[in-house]
Design a protein around this motif. Sequence first.
Motif, PDB file in Angstrom:
ATOM      1  N   ARG A  57     -52.733  10.957 -45.594  1.00 24.85           N
ATOM      2  CA  ARG A  57     -51.314  10.493 -46.429  1.00 24.85           C
ATOM      3  C   ARG A  57     -52.493  10.477 -48.398  1.00 24.85           C
ATOM      4  NH1 ARG A  57     -49.568   4.454 -48.487  1.00 24.85           N
ATOM      5  NH2 ARG A  57     -47.914   4.828 -49.032  1.00 24.85           N
ATOM      6  N   LEU A  58     -53.638  10.728 -47.853  1.00 22.95           N
ATOM      7  CA  LEU A  58     -54.109  10.660 -49.352  1.00 22.95           C
ATOM      8  C   LEU A  58     -54.470  11.937 -49.951  1.00 22.95           C
ATOM      9  CD1 LEU A  58     -57.355   8.483 -48.711  1.00 22.95           C
ATOM     10  CD2 LEU A  58     -56.420   7.803 -50.261  1.00 22.95           C
ATOM     11  N   LYS A  59     -53.941  12.933 -49.586  1.00 19.62           N
ATOM     12  CA  LYS A  59     -53.844  13.838 -49.831  1.00 19.62           C
ATOM     13  C   LYS A  59     -52.599  14.350 -49.978  1.00 19.62           C
ATOM     14  CE  LYS A  59     -54.870  18.824 -49.578  1.00 19.62           C
ATOM     15  NZ  LYS A  59     -54.889  18.878 -50.836  1.00 19.62           N
ATOM     16  N   ARG A  60     -51.554  14.024 -49.218  1.00 19.41           N
ATOM     17  CA  ARG A  60     -49.997  13.823 -50.180  1.00 19.41           C
ATOM     18  C   ARG A  60     -49.712  13.288 -50.857  1.00 19.41           C
ATOM     19  NH1 ARG A  60     -47.258  13.551 -44.035  1.00 19.41           N
ATOM     20  NH2 ARG A  60     -47.777  15.314 -43.297  1.00 19.41           N
ATOM     21  N   LYS A  61     -50.950  12.180 -51.778  1.00 18.14           N
ATOM     22  CA  LYS A  61     -50.695  12.045 -53.040  1.00 18.14           C
ATOM     23  C   LYS A  61     -51.100  12.685 -53.613  1.00 18.14           C
ATOM     24  CE  LYS A  61     -50.144   6.876 -51.427  1.00 18.14           C
ATOM     25  NZ  LYS A  61     -49.302   6.337 -53.069  1.00 18.14           N
ATOM     26  N   GLY A  62     -51.659  13.791 -53.571  1.00 23.65           N
ATOM     27  CA  GLY A  62     -52.589  14.928 -54.572  1.00 23.65           C
ATOM     28  C   GLY A  62     -54.062  14.735 -54.780  1.00 23.65           C
ATOM     29  N   PHE A  63     -54.430  13.500 -54.068  1.00 23.00           N
ATOM     30  CA  PHE A  63     -56.027  13.166 -54.146  1.00 23.00           C
ATOM     31  C   PHE A  63     -56.952  15.212 -52.911  1.00 23.00           C
ATOM     32  CE2 PHE A  63     -54.999   8.974 -54.315  1.00 23.00           C
ATOM     33  CZ  PHE A  63     -55.682   8.296 -55.226  1.00 23.00           C
ATOM     34  N   GLU A  64     -58.329  15.586 -53.645  1.00 18.31           N
ATOM     35  CA  GLU A  64     -58.526  15.987 -53.376  1.00 18.31           C
ATOM     36  C   GLU A  64     -59.361  15.543 -52.230  1.00 18.31           C
ATOM     37  OE1 GLU A  64     -62.454  18.210 -54.587  1.00 18.31           O
ATOM     38  OE2 GLU A  64     -60.900  18.549 -55.515  1.00 18.31           O
ATOM     39  N   THR A  65     -58.968  15.645 -51.255  1.00 19.98           N
ATOM     40  CA  THR A  65     -59.437  14.697 -50.052  1.00 19.98           C
ATOM     41  C   THR A  65     -60.058  15.432 -48.641  1.00 19.98           C
ATOM     42  OG1 THR A  65     -57.562  13.735 -50.339  1.00 19.98           O
ATOM     43  CG2 THR A  65     -58.665  12.955 -48.045  1.00 19.98           C
ATOM     44  N   SER A  66     -61.205  14.995 -48.729  1.00 25.94           N
ATOM     45  CA  SER A  66     -62.316  15.231 -47.233  1.00 25.94           C
ATOM     46  C   SER A  66     -62.179  14.487 -46.369  1.00 25.94           C
ATOM     47  CB  SER A  66     -63.492  15.738 -47.863  1.00 25.94           C
ATOM     48  OG  SER A  66     -63.815  16.495 -49.005  1.00 25.94           O
ATOM     49  N   ILE A  67     -62.636  14.946 -45.168  1.00 28.71           N
ATOM     50  CA  ILE A  67     -62.683  14.067 -44.056  1.00 28.71           C
ATOM     51  C   ILE A  67     -64.587  14.125 -43.234  1.00 28.71           C
ATOM     52  CG2 ILE A  67     -62.572  13.449 -41.172  1.00 28.71           C
ATOM     53  CD1 ILE A  67     -59.558  13.823 -42.109  1.00 28.71           C
ATOM     54  N   LEU A  68     -65.344  13.044 -43.189  1.00 32.20           N
ATOM     55  CA  LEU A  68     -66.860  13.458 -42.960  1.00 32.20           C
ATOM     56  C   LEU A  68     -66.891  12.938 -41.332  1.00 32.20           C
ATOM     57  CD1 LEU A  68     -69.784  14.249 -43.019  1.00 32.20           C
ATOM     58  CD2 LEU A  68     -69.707  12.117 -44.501  1.00 32.20           C
ATOM     59  N   LEU A  69     -67.192  13.209 -40.216  1.00 30.03           N
ATOM     60  CA  LEU A  69     -66.935  13.460 -39.300  1.00 30.03           C
ATOM     61  C   LEU A  69     -68.474  13.497 -38.460  1.00 30.03           C
ATOM     62  CD1 LEU A  69     -64.780  15.474 -37.444  1.00 30.03           C
ATOM     63  CD2 LEU A  69     -64.519  13.316 -38.536  1.00 30.03           C
ATOM     64  N   TYR A  70     -68.633  11.805 -38.826  1.00 30.30           N
ATOM     65  CA  TYR A  70     -71.230  12.068 -38.301  1.00 30.30           C
ATOM     66  C   TYR A  70     -70.683  11.170 -36.746  1.00 30.30           C
ATOM     67  CZ  TYR A  70     -71.143   7.565 -41.173  1.00 30.30           C
ATOM     68  OH  TYR A  70     -71.063   6.162 -42.120  1.00 30.30           O
ATOM     69  N   GLY A  71     -72.251  11.157 -36.531  1.00 25.87           N
ATOM     70  CA  GLY A  71     -71.958   9.870 -35.511  1.00 25.87           C
ATOM     71  C   GLY A  71     -71.433  10.322 -35.051  1.00 25.87           C
ATOM     72  N   PRO A  72     -70.706   9.148 -34.068  1.00 30.64           N
ATOM     73  CA  PRO A  72     -69.650   9.302 -32.850  1.00 30.64           C
ATOM     74  C   PRO A  72     -68.437  10.196 -33.566  1.00 30.64           C
ATOM     75  CG  PRO A  72     -69.900   7.090 -33.830  1.00 30.64           C
ATOM     76  CD  PRO A  72     -71.187   7.659 -33.809  1.00 30.64           C
ATOM     77  N   GLY A  73     -68.422   9.803 -34.268  1.00 32.46           N
ATOM     78  CA  GLY A  73     -67.125  10.264 -35.468  1.00 32.46           C
ATOM     79  C   GLY A  73     -66.906  11.705 -34.946  1.00 32.46           C
ATOM     80  N   VAL A  74     -67.388  12.725 -34.566  1.00 28.36           N
ATOM     81  CA  VAL A  74     -67.701  13.784 -34.041  1.00 28.36           C
ATOM     82  C   VAL A  74     -66.756  13.810 -33.105  1.00 28.36           C
ATOM     83  CG1 VAL A  74     -70.063  14.556 -35.825  1.00 28.36           C
ATOM     84  CG2 VAL A  74     -69.872  14.575 -32.982  1.00 28.36           C
ATOM     85  N   THR A  75     -67.149  13.056 -32.347  1.00 19.68           N
ATOM     86  CA  THR A  75     -66.006  13.065 -31.232  1.00 19.68           C
ATOM     87  C   THR A  75     -64.583  13.368 -31.253  1.00 19.68           C
ATOM     88  OG1 THR A  75     -65.707  11.252 -30.774  1.00 19.68           O
ATOM     89  CG2 THR A  75     -67.750  12.288 -29.976  1.00 19.68           C
ATOM     90  N   LEU A  76     -63.446  12.707 -32.441  1.00 22.33           N
ATOM     91  CA  LEU A  76     -63.088  13.131 -33.294  1.00 22.33           C
ATOM     92  C   LEU A  76     -61.966  14.407 -33.671  1.00 22.33           C
ATOM     93  CD1 LEU A  76     -62.781  10.203 -33.520  1.00 22.33           C
ATOM     94  CD2 LEU A  76     -61.122  10.447 -35.778  1.00 22.33           C
TER      95      LEU A  76
END
Length: 160
Positions: A57-76
């Motif tokens: 949704r942030l991306k679609r609102k025009g934000f240059e959006t990044s996601i950071l997967l770290y720790g257990p987040g890499v499982t996503l």
Amino acid sequence: MPAVTKPAHEKGDFFVDYEEKVFEDVQAKEGEKALVTFHTVAFEGSIGFVNLLQATRLKRKGFETSILLYGPGVTLGVQRGFPKLGDEAFPGHLNFNNQISKFISEGGKVYACRFALQALYGHGEPSLIEGIQPISPLDVLDLILLHRRDGAFILDTWTL
């Protein structure tokens, strides 16, 4: 004993005013950035998937959006499927994969910590969903600090 006198709900009924929007529809100004960090395990609750939707949704609102997967987040960010990669074993099984792939296809950037990927969860870079950029564990903090320096909106996703 009390009696229920109301008729049963039927398909198509609604219980809330889903059309009323209370706040303005905020859109990004030129050059605004957003970062959504994930330090949560896939399938251990709804927060991971909900905030993938927020990132989109942030991306679609025009934000240059990044996601950071770290720790257990890499499982996503790992490929999944059963009996073969890409096969949906049950409805929703590939929600994370599909949402991350959609986010990337719309121009979002996704980064995954190499340390967590290998040392903590026993995966290599070939395990990642196509389009995810593996990064050094030394880049995790710097990525957050760069976004902070740029005045980005940062949404942290944590579960314990």
